[in-house]
Design a protein around this motif. Structure first.
Motif, mmCIF file in Angstrom:
data_model
loop_
_atom_site.group_PDB
_atom_site.id
_atom_site.type_symbol
_atom_site.label_atom_id
_atom_site.label_comp_id
_atom_site.label_asym_id
_atom_site.label_seq_id
_atom_site.Cartn_x
_atom_site.Cartn_y
_atom_site.Cartn_z
ATOM 1 N N LEU A 29 30.889 -3.097 -22.835
ATOM 2 C CA LEU A 29 30.963 -4.555 -22.949
ATOM 3 C C LEU A 29 32.095 -5.122 -22.095
ATOM 4 N N ARG A 30 33.214 -4.421 -22.068
ATOM 5 C CA ARG A 30 34.360 -4.877 -21.280
ATOM 6 C C ARG A 30 33.987 -5.004 -19.804
ATOM 7 N N VAL A 31 33.161 -4.096 -19.303
ATOM 8 C CA VAL A 31 32.703 -4.168 -17.910
ATOM 9 C C VAL A 31 31.996 -5.498 -17.664
ATOM 10 N N PHE A 32 31.145 -5.914 -18.592
ATOM 11 C CA PHE A 32 30.429 -7.186 -18.425
ATOM 12 C C PHE A 32 31.371 -8.380 -18.535
ATOM 13 N N VAL A 33 32.290 -8.322 -19.463
ATOM 14 C CA VAL A 33 33.207 -9.446 -19.676
ATOM 15 C C VAL A 33 34.157 -9.602 -18.488
ATOM 16 N N GLU A 44 25.266 0.737 -11.932
ATOM 17 C CA GLU A 44 26.515 0.039 -11.605
ATOM 18 C C GLU A 44 27.461 0.014 -12.807
ATOM 19 N N VAL A 45 26.897 -0.234 -13.989
ATOM 20 C CA VAL A 45 27.707 -0.211 -15.214
ATOM 21 C C VAL A 45 28.285 1.177 -15.413
ATOM 22 N N TYR A 46 27.457 2.191 -15.245
ATOM 23 C CA TYR A 46 27.886 3.582 -15.399
ATOM 24 C C TYR A 46 29.067 3.895 -14.473
ATOM 25 N N ASN A 47 28.949 3.515 -13.205
ATOM 26 C CA ASN A 47 30.028 3.803 -12.250
ATOM 27 C C ASN A 47 31.330 3.096 -12.621
ATOM 28 N N MET A 48 31.235 1.906 -13.161
ATOM 29 C CA MET A 48 32.437 1.181 -13.556
ATOM 30 C C MET A 48 33.057 1.780 -14.820
ATOM 31 N N GLN A 53 36.220 6.015 -18.574
ATOM 32 C CA GLN A 53 35.840 7.172 -19.389
ATOM 33 C C GLN A 53 35.101 8.183 -18.527
ATOM 34 N N PRO A 54 35.814 9.087 -17.893
ATOM 35 C CA PRO A 54 35.182 10.019 -16.943
ATOM 36 C C PRO A 54 34.078 10.891 -17.530
ATOM 37 N N TYR A 55 34.050 11.072 -18.850
ATOM 38 C CA TYR A 55 33.085 11.989 -19.447
ATOM 39 C C TYR A 55 31.858 11.286 -20.023
ATOM 40 N N ILE A 56 31.737 10.003 -19.829
ATOM 41 C CA ILE A 56 30.573 9.291 -20.348
ATOM 42 C C ILE A 56 29.340 9.674 -19.522
#
Length: 152
Positions: A29-33, A44-48, A53-56
């Motif tokens: 959510l923080r990525v979107f905000v 794109e969300v994943y890369n951000m 969180q490198p392990y997501i």
């Protein structure tokens, strides 16, 4: 401050539906905000998020995006480019906004002129059909791509 208020509202909506506000969900959510780009693909969300969180995993991002769409926190959009994009839904946004999509560079811009309201009212009156949402996408060439096309 507005970003903190948006995050608080989103957190409350998740908890209202009896879901946990996990660190991964919070980071997505923080990525979107925080992002300037309001129409992001899952990749794109994943890369951000991966920077935080490198392990997501990508599958976690997909599942979380689907959950957020189901809960009404995000809207899933199709701009005809072969991948779904997501935008944040929050109460401070105008109810209707539309999209201008550049066919050259892929830029997606929002505009808020709602000239469809009289049409919706006519449909509701004549057809007894209540419109609750609509999508308007206009495809063309942005200012920069138009300049490039004229100079070539």
């Amino acid at each position: 401050m507005k970003q903190q208020e948006i995050m608080k509202t989103l957190r409350e909506k998740i908890k209202e539906h009896k879901y946990k506000f996990t660190t991964q969900r919070q980071d997505i959510l923080r990525v979107f905000v925080d992002s300037e780009d309001k129409h992001m693909s899952a990749e794109e969300v994943y890369n951000m998020v991966k920077e935080i969180q490198p392990y997501i995993g990508l599958a976690t991002v997909y599942r979380t995006l689907d959950l957020f769409v189901e809960l009404g926190l995000l809207k899933k959009l199709d701009f005809g480019d072969g991948r779904a994009r997501y935008e944040l839904l929050d109460d401070s946004m105008p109810h209707f906004h539309h999209h201008l999509i550049c066919l050259d560079c892929g830029e997606i811009r929002e505009f808020e002129y709602d000239m469809l309201e009289p049409l919706e009212e006519a449909i509701e009156e004549e057809e007894r059909f209540q419109v609750v949402d609509h999508v308007l996408k206009m495809y063309g060439y942005c200012r920069n791509c138009r300049r490039k096309r004229r100079s070539s």
